[in-house]
Design an enzyme around this catalytic site. Structure first.
Site, PDB file in Angstrom:
ATOM      1  N   PHE A 140     -72.539 -75.696 -63.075  1.00 10.57           N
ATOM      2  CA  PHE A 140     -73.332 -76.618 -63.894  1.00 10.57           C
ATOM      3  C   PHE A 140     -74.796 -76.240 -63.750  1.00 10.57           C
ATOM      4  O   PHE A 140     -75.356 -76.290 -62.655  1.00 10.57           O
ATOM      5  CB  PHE A 140     -73.147 -78.092 -63.507  1.00 10.57           C
ATOM      6  CG  PHE A 140     -73.963 -78.989 -64.405  1.00 10.57           C
ATOM      7  CD1 PHE A 140     -73.458 -79.410 -65.629  1.00 10.57           C
ATOM      8  CD2 PHE A 140     -75.263 -79.359 -64.061  1.00 10.57           C
ATOM      9  CE1 PHE A 140     -74.225 -80.188 -66.490  1.00 10.57           C
ATOM     10  CE2 PHE A 140     -76.035 -80.140 -64.927  1.00 10.57           C
ATOM     11  CZ  PHE A 140     -75.512 -80.555 -66.132  1.00 10.57           C
ATOM     12  N   ASP A 225     -79.663 -71.457 -58.213  1.00 14.23           N
ATOM     13  CA  ASP A 225     -80.056 -72.727 -58.825  1.00 14.23           C
ATOM     14  C   ASP A 225     -79.999 -73.789 -57.728  1.00 14.23           C
ATOM     15  O   ASP A 225     -78.922 -74.254 -57.355  1.00 14.23           O
ATOM     16  CB  ASP A 225     -79.114 -73.058 -59.982  1.00 14.23           C
ATOM     17  CG  ASP A 225     -79.507 -74.350 -60.698  1.00 14.23           C
ATOM     18  OD1 ASP A 225     -80.422 -75.046 -60.211  1.00 14.23           O
ATOM     19  OD2 ASP A 225     -78.896 -74.661 -61.735  1.00 14.23           O
ATOM     20  N   LYS A 254     -85.261 -81.997 -60.044  1.00 16.98           N
ATOM     21  CA  LYS A 254     -84.763 -83.264 -59.504  1.00 16.98           C
ATOM     22  C   LYS A 254     -85.705 -83.856 -58.445  1.00 16.98           C
ATOM     23  O   LYS A 254     -86.713 -84.423 -58.812  1.00 16.98           O
ATOM     24  CB  LYS A 254     -83.326 -83.084 -59.008  1.00 16.98           C
ATOM     25  CG  LYS A 254     -82.381 -82.802 -60.191  1.00 16.98           C
ATOM     26  CD  LYS A 254     -80.946 -83.169 -59.943  1.00 16.98           C
ATOM     27  CE  LYS A 254     -80.161 -83.203 -61.253  1.00 16.98           C
ATOM     28  NZ  LYS A 254     -79.211 -82.117 -61.449  1.00 16.98           N
TER      29      LYS A 254
HETATM   30  C1  LIG Z   1     -79.043 -81.388 -62.727  1.00 19.45           C
HETATM   31  C2  LIG Z   1     -78.908 -79.921 -62.663  1.00 19.45           C
HETATM   32  C3  LIG Z   1     -79.477 -79.091 -63.652  1.00 19.45           C
HETATM   33  C4  LIG Z   1     -80.116 -79.639 -64.901  1.00 19.45           C
HETATM   34  O1  LIG Z   1     -81.201 -80.452 -64.669  1.00 19.45           O
HETATM   35  P1  LIG Z   1     -81.709 -81.457 -65.826  1.00 19.45           P
HETATM   36  O2  LIG Z   1     -82.970 -82.007 -65.267  1.00 19.45           O
HETATM   37  O3  LIG Z   1     -80.634 -82.483 -66.013  1.00 19.45           O
HETATM   38  O4  LIG Z   1     -81.912 -80.621 -67.047  1.00 19.45           O
HETATM   39  C5  LIG Z   1     -79.379 -77.737 -63.480  1.00 19.45           C
HETATM   40  N1  LIG Z   1     -78.762 -77.204 -62.423  1.00 19.45           N
HETATM   41  C6  LIG Z   1     -78.205 -77.954 -61.455  1.00 19.45           C
HETATM   42  C7  LIG Z   1     -77.550 -77.299 -60.288  1.00 19.45           C
HETATM   43  C8  LIG Z   1     -78.237 -79.343 -61.557  1.00 19.45           C
HETATM   44  O5  LIG Z   1     -77.647 -80.098 -60.627  1.00 19.45           O
END
Ligand SMILES: *Cc1c(COP(=O)(O)O)cnc(C)c1O
Length: 398
Positions: A140, A225, A254
């Site tokens: 994700f 990521d 985040k």
């Molecule tokens: C939440 C998340 C995203 C996307 O972030 P948004 O602020 O919702 O666009 C990308 N990568 C990971 C691993 C995430 O948990």
């Protein structure tokens, strides 16, 4: 207004791309939230780890209020006095040389993908527009058209084609498959050190270290990521640290702003980042003074309140207590730090049913992929608060 009324209005006027639990939150403090009827809940999702510092952290509220009256947005057409400091402090804290600021997480991942491709052409010499990026099953990375092009979740992907090409999928946690998938056209390997949305999936020990070694040997960038895994959640500032891995680039977001404001970034070496030239990438809000002020403070709070250390201590306790629960439908518990997945057996009620029951008891948790309940409270949680949650979790499984 009462919850039922608000839910009816939302269902009528709001797009139905979410199906939230029926709890209408009105205010919050630390790990606690209150609904419109005044009922108190312990937040065990922390906005997908965006509020690692706890809700409405007083230091963040103060900085945000102060900065709102001073300067909020200049655009990058001009310079502002906070972006240089935010860049310097974040690079120094996380061990990188250069940083590119964006807003949402998906934007940071997109930025990283563009950086990897551009590096592939400009630095590695991949023939133009043949660059490949290797990704993992169950990933994700966000919701943009390019990112969902390499998702294998039909809910995220179906009906959004035509898809962006140039991505190769390997099984998560399989270093051998990574090595086999690499070609002279491979620019990067994009991976979550722990897969969050997939259900807190921790790869086999040594996987990330081995992947880093393979990437290095083949002149392939390792792009981690860390948007959800980073900034304390797993008990370290970056989850890649657990395997002593230093990715070539990382995306963070985040908790970077502690839930106040969307702020994200990509960090890398100066050499890699310098493939971006003037006017080749940008964002109107990226690096804005409000974001910089809030995020600088959010990072200081993480460090000064030892939140990664607290994630180690409370996470171990939380997992230990969860593992003591004997219930025919619980399969096992996994996780790292305060990032915990309780995996259910597929012969009982789905995770959503348990999340609804937990909500009734005052614990807000989120299911992922039908059979996993995720527990990821703000990192400010105390042992007493873990006990408060555990008492209610035990009740639901009694
Ligand atoms: C939440 C998340 C995203 C996307 O972030 P948004 O602020 O919702 O666009 C990308 N990568 C990971 C691993 C995430 O948990």
């Amino acid at each position: 207004m009462k919850a039922a009324e608000l839910i009816a209005i939302e269902d009528l006027y709001g797009a139905h791309n979410y199906k939230p639990l029926d709890v209408v939150i009105e205010r919050a403090k630390g790990p606690w939230v209150w609904d419109v009827e005044g009922k108190k809940y312990l937040d065990c999702l922390a906005a997908y780890s965006a509020v690692n510092q706890g809700h409405c952290h007083p230091r963040l509220v103060k900085v945000m209020q102060q900065q709102a009256e001073i300067l909020t947005l200049t655009s990058r057409a001009f310079r502002n006095n906070l972006w240089p400091l935010f860049a310097k402090e974040t690079c120094e804290l996380l061990g990188y040389e250069s940083m590119l600021p964006m807003n949402g997480g998906a934007e940071a991942v997109e930025t990283g993908i563009k950086l990897c491709r551009r590096w592939g052409y400009v630095a590695k010499g991949i023939p133009q527009y043949e660059a490949e990026i290797i990704v993992c099953s169950g990933n994700f990375h966000g919701r943009t058209t390019t990112i969902i092009s390499f998702s294998d979740d039909p809910l995220a992907k179906d009906f959004y084609g035509p898809y962006t090409p140039g991505f190769i999928t390997i099984p998560y946690g399989d270093a051998e498959a990574l090595e086999k998938a690499i070609t002279p056209r491979t620019a990067a390997f994009l991976v979550e050190p722990i897969q969050g949305e997939a259900g807190v999936v921790v790869p086999p020990p040594g996987f990330l270290a081995k992947a880093a070694e393979i990437c290095k040997a083949h002149n392939v960038l390792l792009f981690c990521d860390e948007i959800q895994s980073g900034l304390g959640r797993t008990g370290a500032l970056l989850a890649s640290e657990h395997e002593k891995v230093k990715p070539d680039l990382i995306s963070i977001g985040k908790a970077l702003s502690g839930g106040m404001y969307p702020v994200s970034a990509v960090l890398s070496s100066r050499e890699i980042m310098n493939v971006f030239k003037h006017a080749t990438h940008g964002s109107t809000y990226g690096g804005n003074p409000m974001a910089c002020a809030v995020s600088r403070e959010a990072l200081r709070v993480l460090v000064e309140e030892n939140l990664a250390e607290n994630a180690v201590v409370q996470g171990a306790y939380f997992m230990e207590e969860l593992r003591k629960i004997r219930h025919p439908h619980i399969d096992f518990v996994r996780g790292k730090g305060l990032w915990i997945g309780l995996v259910l057996k597929q012969d009982g009620p789905k995770a959503m049913t348990y999340c609804r029951a937990l909500k009734e008891q005052g614990v807000l948790a989120k299911d992922t992929h039908d059979w996993i309940i995720r527990f990821a409270p703000p990192l400010v949680i105390t042992r007493e608060e873990v006990d408060w949650a555990m008492e209610r979790i035990r009740r639901v499984f009694a």
